[in-house]
Design a protein around this motif. Structure first.
Motif, PDB file in Angstrom:
ATOM      1  N   TRP A  14       0.827  -1.205   0.000  1.00  0.00           N
ATOM      2  CA  TRP A  14       0.000   0.000   0.000  1.00  0.00           C
ATOM      3  C   TRP A  14       0.863   1.257   0.000  1.00  0.00           C
ATOM      4  CZ3 TRP A  14      -4.477  -0.218  -1.891  1.00  0.00           C
ATOM      5  CH2 TRP A  14      -5.264  -1.347  -1.738  1.00  0.00           C
ATOM      6  N   VAL A  18       0.665   4.217  -2.759  1.00  0.00           N
ATOM      7  CA  VAL A  18       0.550   5.634  -2.409  1.00  0.00           C
ATOM      8  C   VAL A  18       1.661   6.452  -3.047  1.00  0.00           C
ATOM      9  CG1 VAL A  18       0.670   7.284  -0.490  1.00  0.00           C
ATOM     10  CG2 VAL A  18      -0.754   5.252  -0.295  1.00  0.00           C
ATOM     11  N   LEU A  40      -2.407   8.159   4.134  1.00  0.00           N
ATOM     12  CA  LEU A  40      -3.092   7.423   3.065  1.00  0.00           C
ATOM     13  C   LEU A  40      -2.757   5.932   3.114  1.00  0.00           C
ATOM     14  CD1 LEU A  40      -2.804   9.843   0.011  1.00  0.00           C
ATOM     15  CD2 LEU A  40      -4.909   9.012   1.065  1.00  0.00           C
ATOM     16  N   THR A  41      -1.493   5.611   3.389  1.00  0.00           N
ATOM     17  CA  THR A  41      -1.078   4.217   3.490  1.00  0.00           C
ATOM     18  C   THR A  41      -1.840   3.517   4.606  1.00  0.00           C
ATOM     19  OG1 THR A  41       1.125   4.727   2.647  1.00  0.00           O
ATOM     20  CG2 THR A  41       0.890   2.678   3.870  1.00  0.00           C
ATOM     21  N   LEU A  44      -5.576   3.088   3.539  1.00  0.00           N
ATOM     22  CA  LEU A  44      -5.741   2.042   2.534  1.00  0.00           C
ATOM     23  C   LEU A  44      -5.536   0.650   3.123  1.00  0.00           C
ATOM     24  CD1 LEU A  44      -4.026   3.696  -0.564  1.00  0.00           C
ATOM     25  CD2 LEU A  44      -6.464   3.278  -0.222  1.00  0.00           C
ATOM     26  N   THR A  45      -4.567   0.507   4.026  1.00  0.00           N
ATOM     27  CA  THR A  45      -4.322  -0.781   4.672  1.00  0.00           C
ATOM     28  C   THR A  45      -5.532  -1.192   5.504  1.00  0.00           C
ATOM     29  OG1 THR A  45      -1.949  -0.335   4.775  1.00  0.00           O
ATOM     30  CG2 THR A  45      -2.772  -2.053   6.213  1.00  0.00           C
TER      31      THR A  45
END
Length: 68
Positions: A14, A18, A40-41, A44-45
């Motif tokens: 992820w 990103v 963001l990482t 998303l994870t």
């Protein structure tokens, strides 16, 4: 490493996604800082984990054969 996990559960994967998206955004004129990329990482994870959990529960509930 002894454990096995899905590629979608990997923060490294992820993070790479990103970085690619941030680079593409920068190319298009947007700026995404390192702190935003880290956030963001994480998002998303966590989203991938939620989706994976939902799919696992759905798969078990709708299964037509029992587990031995």
């Amino acid at each position: 490493m002894t454990g096995i996990k899905s590629m979608l559960a990997s923060k490294t994967v992820w993070g790479g996604v990103v970085v690619v998206l941030a680079t593409l955004a920068q190319f298009l004129g947007y700026e995404i800082g390192a702190q935003d990329q880290a956030q963001l990482t994480l998002i998303l994870t966590q989203a991938a984990q939620i989706v994976g959990g939902i799919i696992a529960i759905y798969g078990r509930v709708t299964a037509t054969k029992r587990i031995r």
